[in-house]
Design a protein around this motif. Structure first.
Motif, short mmCIF file in Angstrom:
data_model
loop_
_atom_site.label_atom_id
_atom_site.label_comp_id
_atom_site.label_asym_id
_atom_site.label_seq_id
_atom_site.Cartn_x
_atom_site.Cartn_y
_atom_site.Cartn_z
N LEU A 253 -57.18 36.54 -97.04
CA LEU A 253 -57.70 37.13 -95.81
C LEU A 253 -57.70 36.10 -94.69
N HIS A 254 -57.12 36.46 -93.56
CA HIS A 254 -56.95 35.52 -92.45
C HIS A 254 -57.52 36.10 -91.16
N ALA A 255 -57.50 35.29 -90.12
CA ALA A 255 -58.09 35.68 -88.84
C ALA A 255 -57.34 36.81 -88.16
N GLY A 256 -56.16 37.15 -88.66
CA GLY A 256 -55.45 38.29 -88.10
C GLY A 256 -56.25 39.58 -88.23
N PHE A 257 -57.11 39.66 -89.25
CA PHE A 257 -57.96 40.86 -89.38
C PHE A 257 -58.93 40.94 -88.20
N LEU A 258 -59.45 39.81 -87.76
CA LEU A 258 -60.33 39.81 -86.58
C LEU A 258 -59.55 40.23 -85.33
N VAL A 259 -58.29 39.83 -85.27
CA VAL A 259 -57.43 40.27 -84.16
C VAL A 259 -57.27 41.79 -84.19
N ALA A 260 -57.13 42.34 -85.40
CA ALA A 260 -56.99 43.79 -85.53
C ALA A 260 -58.26 44.50 -85.07
N VAL A 261 -59.43 43.97 -85.42
CA VAL A 261 -60.69 44.57 -84.98
C VAL A 261 -60.78 44.50 -83.46
N ALA A 262 -60.41 43.36 -82.89
CA ALA A 262 -60.44 43.22 -81.44
C ALA A 262 -59.47 44.20 -80.79
N ALA A 263 -58.31 44.43 -81.42
CA ALA A 263 -57.36 45.39 -80.87
C ALA A 263 -57.92 46.81 -80.90
N VAL A 264 -58.65 47.15 -81.96
CA VAL A 264 -59.27 48.48 -82.03
C VAL A 264 -60.25 48.66 -80.87
N ILE A 265 -61.08 47.66 -80.65
CA ILE A 265 -62.05 47.73 -79.55
C ILE A 265 -61.33 47.82 -78.21
N ALA A 266 -60.25 47.05 -78.05
CA ALA A 266 -59.51 47.07 -76.79
C ALA A 266 -58.88 48.44 -76.53
N VAL A 267 -58.29 49.03 -77.56
CA VAL A 267 -57.67 50.36 -77.39
C VAL A 267 -58.73 51.42 -77.13
N TRP A 268 -59.87 51.30 -77.82
CA TRP A 268 -60.98 52.23 -77.56
C TRP A 268 -61.43 52.14 -76.11
N TRP A 269 -61.56 50.92 -75.60
CA TRP A 269 -61.96 50.75 -74.20
C TRP A 269 -60.87 51.24 -73.26
N LEU A 270 -59.63 50.94 -73.59
CA LEU A 270 -58.51 51.35 -72.74
C LEU A 270 -58.47 52.86 -72.58
N LEU A 271 -58.59 53.58 -73.69
CA LEU A 271 -58.48 55.03 -73.64
C LEU A 271 -59.72 55.70 -73.06
N GLY A 272 -60.89 55.14 -73.35
CA GLY A 272 -62.12 55.82 -72.97
C GLY A 272 -62.81 55.31 -71.73
N ARG A 273 -62.45 54.09 -71.27
CA ARG A 273 -63.22 53.49 -70.17
C ARG A 273 -62.37 53.02 -69.00
N SER A 274 -61.05 53.02 -69.13
CA SER A 274 -60.21 52.46 -68.07
C SER A 274 -59.46 53.56 -67.33
N THR A 275 -59.04 53.23 -66.13
CA THR A 275 -58.28 54.17 -65.31
C THR A 275 -56.91 54.44 -65.92
N ILE A 276 -56.24 53.37 -66.35
CA ILE A 276 -54.91 53.56 -66.93
C ILE A 276 -54.99 54.37 -68.21
N GLY A 277 -56.07 54.20 -68.98
CA GLY A 277 -56.24 55.01 -70.18
C GLY A 277 -56.43 56.47 -69.85
N PHE A 278 -57.18 56.75 -68.77
CA PHE A 278 -57.33 58.13 -68.33
C PHE A 278 -55.98 58.72 -67.94
N GLU A 279 -55.15 57.92 -67.29
CA GLU A 279 -53.83 58.39 -66.93
C GLU A 279 -52.99 58.69 -68.17
#
Length: 443
Positions: A253-279
């Protein structure tokens, strides 16, 4: 209702039971129950349950002891059922201990090895699944995650063994290189879709093959081929370009899993909280209406495929800098195609994709232990995954199997259904009639 507001003939306030508050509370609770017990999320969960049950039936049907007991089924049917149940439980028990926790292992490292393998295998599945999910939400079908993983891994590997940078900086640069590689490969179908109308499914499928043969060719060239080797494999990347191990050197198990968790949070924010995600979501819902509302559909199409490719490229980095350390043409394995199933099971939501990736990672990690300990072919895992896709593609079948209502169709027994003819509609009408009678007949 005027009677409720004015009270009865004697001017007294009506009792609490006669007001609409109780009905509103009941209907709210019923509405919540309806969303829980008839929503798409439940269908996804029940699809997994149905696939596991049918997989157990298949395990039992191919078990030698069960087959032997079936020879005298009509004399002692319980023997056949007990043998089949035992075979299925033993196989799934081995799957669990190989994927989650092994209490019989020696030492803490041995006990944690299964969950470490599950999270390690789930990391590229989650990242590639997010790339497919993001495209789905914009109304695009990104079938090209396989090629995007390969290009991301190629860029990261080249940076990993040709650039000799300080610890900490090197892995960051390798990650950025992988993102760029995946984004470039994902941007091609987005550009062609927006400019020429080329269907992204066809383009991404073709680019998968282009990526495979391109990497195979590059691995025979001096720039990428390992010196002194005739095999198509790159040199090992530097230690400084590797993700740090999270649970020590004995577990993968490596730190790439933490990168994956951060990517999930980023995509969640992108789709639900950002203007470009709304578009992105607006274009996915109705591109013509989005264009009428002033959204640049062309730009959104290109950007969403660039972002999707970048996420799949991160999956390639997780392979290179996390586990494999050297580039080969098979480094993507089947992660790109499994990512489609992960996104479907996750209902095209970031957190749903995360948990679906964990489930499929557990299947992959535990399947090896299941085969080793019980002799059950590891192919049963592929059968279960295929059944999950089958059930996901047929929600009415799942609803019929488990007798759950369809929220899209009117029904007499669905909680919260207030449309004419529904049971809850008739209950509401009876309540209003009783309230009117208790308040003097005014309505």
């Amino acid at each position: 209702m005027g009677g409720v507001a004015d009270g009865g003939d004697d001017g007294a306030a009506p009792p609490a039971a006669a007001t609409g508050a109780g009905l509103v509370k009941d209907e709210s609770a019923a509405s919540v129950a309806q969303r829980i017990f008839s929503g798409n999320g439940l269908v996804a969960v029940l699809s997994v349950v149905a696939a596991i049950v049918l997989g157990g039936v298949l395990i039992a049907a191919t078990d030698e002891a069960t087959i032997a007991a079936a020879g005298y089924f009509f004399a002692r049917p319980t023997d056949t059922l007990a043998a089949g149940f035992s075979a299925a439980m033993n196989a799934y028990g081995a799957l669990f201990t190989g994927a989650i926790f092994n209490p019989r292992a020696e030492g803490l490292t041995g006990m944690l090895y299964p969950i470490s393998e599950t999270l390690t295998v789930a990391t590229p599945l989650i990242l590639a699944g997010l790339g497919v999910t993001l495209a789905f939400r914009a109304g695009l079908f990104n079938i090209g995650a396989q090629g995007q993983i390969l290009l991301g891994a190629t860029f990261a590997a080249w940076v990993g063994f040709t650039w000799h940078l300080p610890v900490g900086l090197h892995v960051v640069v390798a990650v950025l290189a992988g993102i760029v590689g995946g984004a470039l490969w994902g941007g091609i179908p987005g550009f062609l879709k927006s400019r020429t109308g080329a269907h992204e499914v066809i383009v991404t499928i073709m680019l998968n093959y282009v990526a495979i043969y391109l990497v195979q060719y590059l691995l025979t060239q001096p720039a990428l081929q390992r010196p002194g080797s005739s095999n198509p494999i790159s040199p090992l990347i530097d230690d400084s370009a590797m993700f740090p191990q999270l649970l020590g050197p004995d577990l993968r198990l490596h730190a790439g899993f933490l990168v994956a968790v951060a990517a999930v949070i980023a995509v969640w924010w992108l789709l639900g909280r950002s203007t470009i995600g709304f578009e992105f979501r607006a274009v996915g819902a109705n591109p013509h209406a989005a264009r009428t509302a002033g959204i640049n559909v062309t730009r959104a199409t290109v950007l969403v495929m660039v972002f999707a490719g970048a996420l799949a490229g991160l999956a390639g980095v997780a392979q290179i800098s996390g586990t494999e350390r050297a580039l080969t043409s098979d480094i993507a394995a089947s992660f790109g195609f499994d990512a489609i199933t992960v996104a479907l099971l996750g209902r095209s939501t970031p957190w749903g994709t995360f948990f679906a990736g964990l489930l499929f990672g557990a299947f992959r990690a535990g399947g090896v232990a299941m085969q080793t300990q019980t002799g059950t072919p590891i192919d049963i895992v592929l059968v279960v995954q295929s059944l999950i896709v089958l059930f996901l593609a047929a929600p009415p079948l799942v609803r019929a199997l488990f007798r759950i209502p369809d929220p899209g169709q009117p029904g007499k027994n669905r909680p919260g259904d207030t449309r004419p003819g529904g049971r809850w509609s008739r209950r509401r009408d009876r309540h209003r009639a009783a309230t009117t009678a208790s308040t003097g007949g005014a309505a």
